[in-house]
Every structure is written in structure tokens, then in C-alpha cells.
Design a protein around this motif. Structure first.
Motif, short mmCIF file in Angstrom:
data_model
loop_
_atom_site.label_atom_id
_atom_site.label_comp_id
_atom_site.label_asym_id
_atom_site.label_seq_id
_atom_site.Cartn_x
_atom_site.Cartn_y
_atom_site.Cartn_z
N GLU A 18 -4.24 -0.90 15.96
CA GLU A 18 -4.27 0.30 16.80
C GLU A 18 -2.89 0.96 16.84
N GLU A 19 -1.87 0.13 17.02
CA GLU A 19 -0.51 0.69 17.17
C GLU A 19 0.01 1.29 15.87
N GLN A 20 -0.43 0.74 14.74
CA GLN A 20 0.09 1.21 13.46
C GLN A 20 -0.75 2.33 12.85
N TYR A 21 -2.08 2.27 13.07
CA TYR A 21 -2.95 3.20 12.34
C TYR A 21 -3.74 4.17 13.21
N VAL A 22 -4.02 3.81 14.45
CA VAL A 22 -4.88 4.65 15.29
C VAL A 22 -4.06 5.58 16.19
N PHE A 23 -3.11 5.02 16.92
CA PHE A 23 -2.37 5.82 17.89
C PHE A 23 -1.45 6.87 17.24
N PRO A 24 -0.68 6.51 16.20
CA PRO A 24 0.26 7.50 15.65
C PRO A 24 -0.36 8.82 15.21
N PRO A 25 -1.49 8.82 14.47
CA PRO A 25 -2.05 10.13 14.09
C PRO A 25 -2.55 10.94 15.29
N LYS B 104 -2.94 14.77 20.56
CA LYS B 104 -4.20 14.40 21.24
C LYS B 104 -4.03 13.10 22.02
N LEU B 105 -4.53 13.09 23.25
CA LEU B 105 -4.60 11.86 24.06
C LEU B 105 -3.23 11.18 24.21
N THR B 106 -2.18 11.97 24.23
CA THR B 106 -0.84 11.36 24.25
C THR B 106 -0.60 10.55 25.53
N ASP B 107 -1.04 11.06 26.68
CA ASP B 107 -0.85 10.31 27.93
C ASP B 107 -1.66 9.02 27.90
N VAL C 279 -2.59 7.29 25.26
CA VAL C 279 -1.97 6.36 24.32
C VAL C 279 -0.76 5.68 24.96
N THR C 280 0.01 6.42 25.73
CA THR C 280 1.17 5.82 26.41
C THR C 280 0.74 4.68 27.31
N ILE C 281 -0.33 4.91 28.06
CA ILE C 281 -0.83 3.87 28.98
C ILE C 281 -1.40 2.68 28.19
N LEU C 282 -2.14 2.97 27.13
CA LEU C 282 -2.72 1.88 26.32
C LEU C 282 -1.62 1.00 25.74
N LEU C 283 -0.52 1.63 25.30
CA LEU C 283 0.60 0.85 24.75
C LEU C 283 1.25 -0.01 25.84
N GLN C 284 1.39 0.55 27.03
CA GLN C 284 1.95 -0.23 28.15
C GLN C 284 1.04 -1.42 28.45
N GLN C 285 -0.26 -1.18 28.37
CA GLN C 285 -1.20 -2.27 28.67
C GLN C 285 -1.17 -3.35 27.60
N HIS C 286 -0.98 -2.96 26.33
CA HIS C 286 -0.81 -3.98 25.29
C HIS C 286 0.37 -4.88 25.65
N GLN C 287 1.48 -4.26 26.05
CA GLN C 287 2.67 -5.04 26.39
C GLN C 287 2.43 -5.94 27.58
N ARG C 288 1.81 -5.38 28.62
CA ARG C 288 1.56 -6.16 29.83
C ARG C 288 0.58 -7.30 29.54
N GLY C 289 -0.39 -7.03 28.70
CA GLY C 289 -1.35 -8.06 28.32
C GLY C 289 -0.66 -9.25 27.66
N ARG C 290 0.31 -8.95 26.79
CA ARG C 290 1.03 -10.03 26.10
C ARG C 290 1.81 -10.90 27.09
#
Ligand SMILES: [Fe+2]
Ligand SMILES: [Fe+2]
Length: 239
Positions: free
Chosen positions: A107-114, A120-123, A125-136
Motif C-alpha cells: 500500500e505504502e509503495q504502490y497504492v498511496f503514492p499515485p 486524491k484522498l490525501t488527508d 492517506v495521511t491518517i492511514l499511514l499514521q495508523q500503519h505506524q501505530r499498529g506496528r
């Protein structure tokens, strides 16, 4: 073993069958297998290979099944039962290797960047990335807590982490399935979209061997069986 179609599914069948004349496929038994093979080839050609969103969504199915395992862990802790540390530890290990280090990296390499590049959906994506980090971070604590028999205090902390993980990932994956993945089609070319499917498949087998997705699903099923939550019929409400 459950049935999955990644390695021996339509993509491989299509490639295999398209490269061979029917006579070679059927050998000398042309009259016996001719019609059936033609039907099979026609069907395989009609079925498209697994697309990137379908691939990511069935990985979400694995995530959802682990969330159900986490819920069962919380239920046992809340009712004063023994913490199923072995099953929870194995599940958190799958989250780490299959979801965090594989699915989310895709997701981080191929889905979110384009999507971000297209504005599109920039806000989101920002939250989804934060959640990936928090999940880890939370997974790290779950792995640590389930590596031993937890104290009474650690049981409560573990239940809180399992609950928080479920609460975050249910809306996370649902938003990706319904909004993010559909939007991907609008921002990448058809060629890139198809290329991504091949990249995802190659990466899956590089990381998880020939069994790939099917092997991971089997591991989840084994954990469910160990906890007594594999049998699907038990979840059907009484009429
Ligand atoms: Fe995600
Ligand atoms: Fe995801």
C-alpha cells in the motif's frame, strides 16, 4: 486445506493453456478430452487474473480473521479465562510478517503514492499511514506480552491493546476497500495497473514461498481451530 487460486488459478492456467496447442494438452486422447479442455481454456481466458485491489482485499480477509482471533482473546481475558498466549503470539506474528511487512508495504509503495500525486484522498492517506505506524507499535507490545504468561496487570494491558488494534483496523480496512482501492483505478494507467498485479504476485511468492497466500490462510485456520472458532456454522444465529 482450503482452496485458493493464486498459484494454480486462472492466471497460471491461462498462461499455460495459451502457450500450448490443444493437441499437446490432450496428448493422444483427443476424443476423450477435447471438448472439456476447450471449455476449460475458454473459461480460463474469460477470467481475468487477480487484480491489485482484489489481491489487497483478500489480504484484508486474513487481517479480519486475525481480528476475530484477537476478539476471542479479549473475551477470554474479560471472562477470567486463561490467556491463549500461544495463539495470540502466532497471530501477532502473522500480522507483523503478512500485514505490516508485506501488505502495508505494498500500500505504502504502490497504492498511496499515485493517489497523493493525483491530489486524491490525501488527508485519508495521511491518517492511514499514521495508523500503519501505530499498529506496528501495538503489535510490538502484543508480541512482547504474549511471549510469556502475563501478570494480572499485563492481562489488562494486553486486552486493551487487542481491543485498540481491532477498533482501529476495522474502519481502516473498510475505508481502504470501499474508497482507497476503487480510487486507484482512476489514477494509474491500465498498463501500470496490470503491472502492479504481477509485482504483487512476485513479491507474495518471494516472501511466502510457493504456498503464498494459501499458506498464510492455512496458518490462520490452524489458529482458529486451536481456539475452537474455525467452524463457521457456530456463528449462525438460531432461527
Ligand atoms: Fe492500510
Ligand atoms: Fe490494507
Amino acid at each position: 486445506m482450503e482452496q485458493h487460486n493464486r498459484t494454480d488459478g486462472p492466471l497460471v492456467h491461462r498462461r499455460a493453456l495459451l502457450g500450448l496447442p490443444v493437441a499437446v494438452v490432450c496428448g493422444s486422447a483427443l476424443t476423450a478430452c477435447g471438448a472439456r479442455t476447450t471449455d476449460a481454456a475458454t473459461t480460463a481466458e474469460r477470467i481475468e487474473p487477480v487484480t491489485p485491489p482484489e489481491d489487497l482485499m483478500r489480504e484484508h480477509g486474513v487481517l479480519k480473521r486475525v481480528l476475530l482471533i484477537y476478539r476471542e482473546g479479549v473475551r477470554r481475558i474479560d471472562t477470567g479465562g486463561t490467556v491463549p498466549t500461544v495463539e495470540l503470539h502466532a497471530s501477532a506474528g502473522l500480522i507483523r510478517s503478512f500485514i505490516e511487512e508485506y501488505h502495508e508495504r505494498l500500500e505504502e509503495q504502490y497504492v498511496f503514492p499515485p493517489l497523493v500525486a493525483a491530489g486524491k484522498l490525501t488527508d485519508t492517506v495521511t491518517i492511514l499511514l499514521q495508523q500503519h505506524q501505530r499498529g506496528r507499535t501495538v503489535t510490538g507490545r502484543i508480541l512482547e506480552a504474549t511471549g510469556t504468561t502475563p501478570s494480572a496487570q499485563a492481562r489488562r494491558a494486553l486486552a486493551a491493546d487487542l481491543t485498540a488494534f481491532v477498533r482501529m483496523y476495522e474502519p481502516h480496512e473498510a475505508r481502504e476497500d470501499t474508497v482507497v482501492f476503487p480510487a486507484l483505478r482512476e489514477v494509474v494507467s491500465a498498463d501500470r495497473f496490470n503491472e502492479m498485479g504481477d509485482i504483487f504476485e512476485a513479491e507474495e511468492h518471494r516472501r511466502f514461498g510457493t504456498a503464498g497466500f494459501a499458506g498464510v490462510v492455512d496458518q490462520v485456520a490452524d489458529i482458529e481451530k486451536s481456539l475452537g472458532i474455525y467452524d463457521l456454522a457456530q456463528f449462525t444465529p438460531r432461527a
